[in-house]
Design a protein around this motif. Structure first.
Motif, PDB file in Angstrom:
ATOM      1  N   TYR A 204      55.243 104.067  57.227  1.00 37.95           N
ATOM      2  CA  TYR A 204      55.133 104.497  58.627  1.00 37.95           C
ATOM      3  C   TYR A 204      56.463 105.049  59.123  1.00 37.95           C
ATOM      4  CZ  TYR A 204      53.884 104.200  63.603  1.00 37.95           C
ATOM      5  OH  TYR A 204      53.616 104.485  64.930  1.00 37.95           O
ATOM      6  N   ILE A 207      57.640 108.448  57.494  1.00 38.38           N
ATOM      7  CA  ILE A 207      57.088 109.634  58.146  1.00 38.38           C
ATOM      8  C   ILE A 207      58.026 110.120  59.247  1.00 38.38           C
ATOM      9  CG2 ILE A 207      55.230 110.447  59.681  1.00 38.38           C
ATOM     10  CD1 ILE A 207      54.331 110.319  56.813  1.00 38.38           C
ATOM     11  N   GLY A 213      57.681 114.667  61.129  1.00 43.62           N
ATOM     12  CA  GLY A 213      57.428 113.432  61.858  1.00 43.62           C
ATOM     13  C   GLY A 213      58.521 113.063  62.838  1.00 43.62           C
ATOM     14  N   TYR A 216      57.442 111.685  66.153  1.00 42.80           N
ATOM     15  CA  TYR A 216      56.373 110.692  66.059  1.00 42.80           C
ATOM     16  C   TYR A 216      56.917 109.393  65.463  1.00 42.80           C
ATOM     17  CZ  TYR A 216      53.283 114.701  66.735  1.00 42.80           C
ATOM     18  OH  TYR A 216      52.663 115.815  67.245  1.00 42.80           O
ATOM     19  N   ASN A 217      56.112 108.328  65.586  1.00 40.46           N
ATOM     20  CA  ASN A 217      56.414 107.031  64.965  1.00 40.46           C
ATOM     21  C   ASN A 217      57.802 106.506  65.349  1.00 40.46           C
ATOM     22  OD1 ASN A 217      53.964 107.616  63.861  1.00 40.46           O
ATOM     23  ND2 ASN A 217      54.572 107.362  61.734  1.00 40.46           N
ATOM     24  N   MET A 234      51.551 108.848  64.490  1.00 39.14           N
ATOM     25  CA  MET A 234      51.131 109.729  63.410  1.00 39.14           C
ATOM     26  C   MET A 234      50.732 108.873  62.203  1.00 39.14           C
ATOM     27  SD  MET A 234      53.109 112.807  61.339  1.00 39.14           S
ATOM     28  CE  MET A 234      52.916 114.021  62.657  1.00 39.14           C
ATOM     29  N   TYR A 236      49.285 107.969  58.386  1.00 39.49           N
ATOM     30  CA  TYR A 236      49.682 108.499  57.085  1.00 39.49           C
ATOM     31  C   TYR A 236      48.700 108.037  56.018  1.00 39.49           C
ATOM     32  CZ  TYR A 236      51.157 103.747  56.127  1.00 39.49           C
ATOM     33  OH  TYR A 236      51.153 102.397  55.934  1.00 39.49           O
ATOM     34  N   TYR A 249      52.006 110.835  53.252  1.00 37.40           N
ATOM     35  CA  TYR A 249      51.670 112.103  53.860  1.00 37.40           C
ATOM     36  C   TYR A 249      51.076 111.863  55.250  1.00 37.40           C
ATOM     37  CZ  TYR A 249      52.089 114.451  49.317  1.00 37.40           C
ATOM     38  OH  TYR A 249      52.553 114.948  48.118  1.00 37.40           O
ATOM     39  N   ARG A 250      51.397 112.743  56.180  1.00 35.20           N
ATOM     40  CA  ARG A 250      50.749 112.666  57.491  1.00 35.20           C
ATOM     41  C   ARG A 250      49.280 113.025  57.330  1.00 35.20           C
ATOM     42  NH1 ARG A 250      53.085 118.249  60.295  1.00 35.20           N
ATOM     43  NH2 ARG A 250      52.681 119.605  58.533  1.00 35.20           N
ATOM     44  N   THR A 251      48.453 112.496  58.215  1.00 37.37           N
ATOM     45  CA  THR A 251      47.025 112.795  58.156  1.00 37.37           C
ATOM     46  C   THR A 251      46.562 113.607  59.351  1.00 37.37           C
ATOM     47  OG1 THR A 251      46.531 110.659  59.167  1.00 37.37           O
ATOM     48  CG2 THR A 251      46.481 110.773  56.770  1.00 37.37           C
TER      49      THR A 251
END
Length: 253
Positions: A204, A207, A213, A216-217, A234, A236, A249-251
């Motif tokens: 997490y 990312i 990223g 994010y996160n 975000m 993953y 990987y981000r989703t």
């Protein structure tokens, strides 16, 4: 007192010792290539700072933390170890959880602000992001101002608002230290309890260290509540790399 060492002294220095011991364990485990989230080549080419500089930076931050912790214990006068021993388990757990949420809230707000304020990001927070490929003993590598504002002040607020004693703080800050190191270790090891019980984990946070990223996160070190509530979450997925290792990987965009 534990022997001739006060709880205040232990609360100041045990988390520092825990940091280097736990980081050292991950240095030994780093040889297991199949569990690395990045290759060694990526670590060498993407990171913008040497490990020697990282060690110096972490030691400086820990020195500042030790000074602030010593002053905090002296000013608060919260020795209360006898009364603390009489508290119920529920009260101890409640204070521990309150401290976790206080730390998460403070660090989320400060962390996000340092990303969105261009001056603070360029001159302060970018130090931490010189480690595009995080590793365990780089968890606390950042600008001294960031270390003071985000980590040290966040820890002080957690201690004061939760009302925990210096004795309880030994456990809390050691746990927070272990969690922070684990989030930066760069390894996805099977059976890791932090990966099982916390959504906010190594992948997490990895990312967040990647360019896509960066906004994010922000949540750290325990929960993902504020990312989800405030729209910076975000998710993953872990995929196998061609060389046999793993990658987060981000989703979603």
């Amino acid at each position: 007192m534990v022997g001739f060492v006060s709880d205040e002294l232990l609360g100041t220095f045990v988390p520092i010792l825990v940091y280097w011991v736990y980081s050292g364990i991950y240095v030994l485990l780093d040889r297991f290539e199949d569990y690395r989230l990045h290759t060694r080549a990526e670590e060498d080419t993407k990171n913008l700072v040497s490990k020697r500089t990282v060690v110096r930076g972490v030691l400086l931050q820990q020195a500042i933390q030790a000074v602030v912790a010593t002053a905090l214990f002296a000013v608060s006068g919260n020795s209360g170890n006898a009364s603390s021993a009489q508290l119920s388990t529920f009260t101890h757990v409640k204070r521990f959880i309150i401290a976790m949420f206080v730390m998460d809230t403070w660090q989320y707000l400060m962390h996000r602000y340092m990303h969105h304020n261009k001056f603070l990001y360029k001159h302060i927070h970018s130090y931490h992001h010189r480690l595009v490929v995080p590793y365990a003993f780089g968890a606390l590598y950042n600008h001294p101002v960031e270390g003071l504002l985000m980590d040290t002040v966040g820890g002080a607020l957690s201690f004061l608002i939760s009302g925990m004693s210096p004795r309880a703080s030994i456990l809390f800050f050691s746990f927070a230290t272990i969690k922070t190191v684990d989030d930066h270790c760069g390894l996805w090891l099977p059976g890791n309890l932090f990966h099982i019980f916390f959504q906010n984990n190594t992948a997490y946070h990895d990312i967040h260290h990647q360019l896509y990223g960066n906004k994010y996160n922000f949540s750290q070190p325990f929960f993902v509540v504020w990312d989800k509530v405030l729209g910076t979450y975000m998710p993953y997925t872990l995929k196998q790399r061609k060389d046999g290792g793993l990658e987060a990987y981000r989703t979603k965009d």
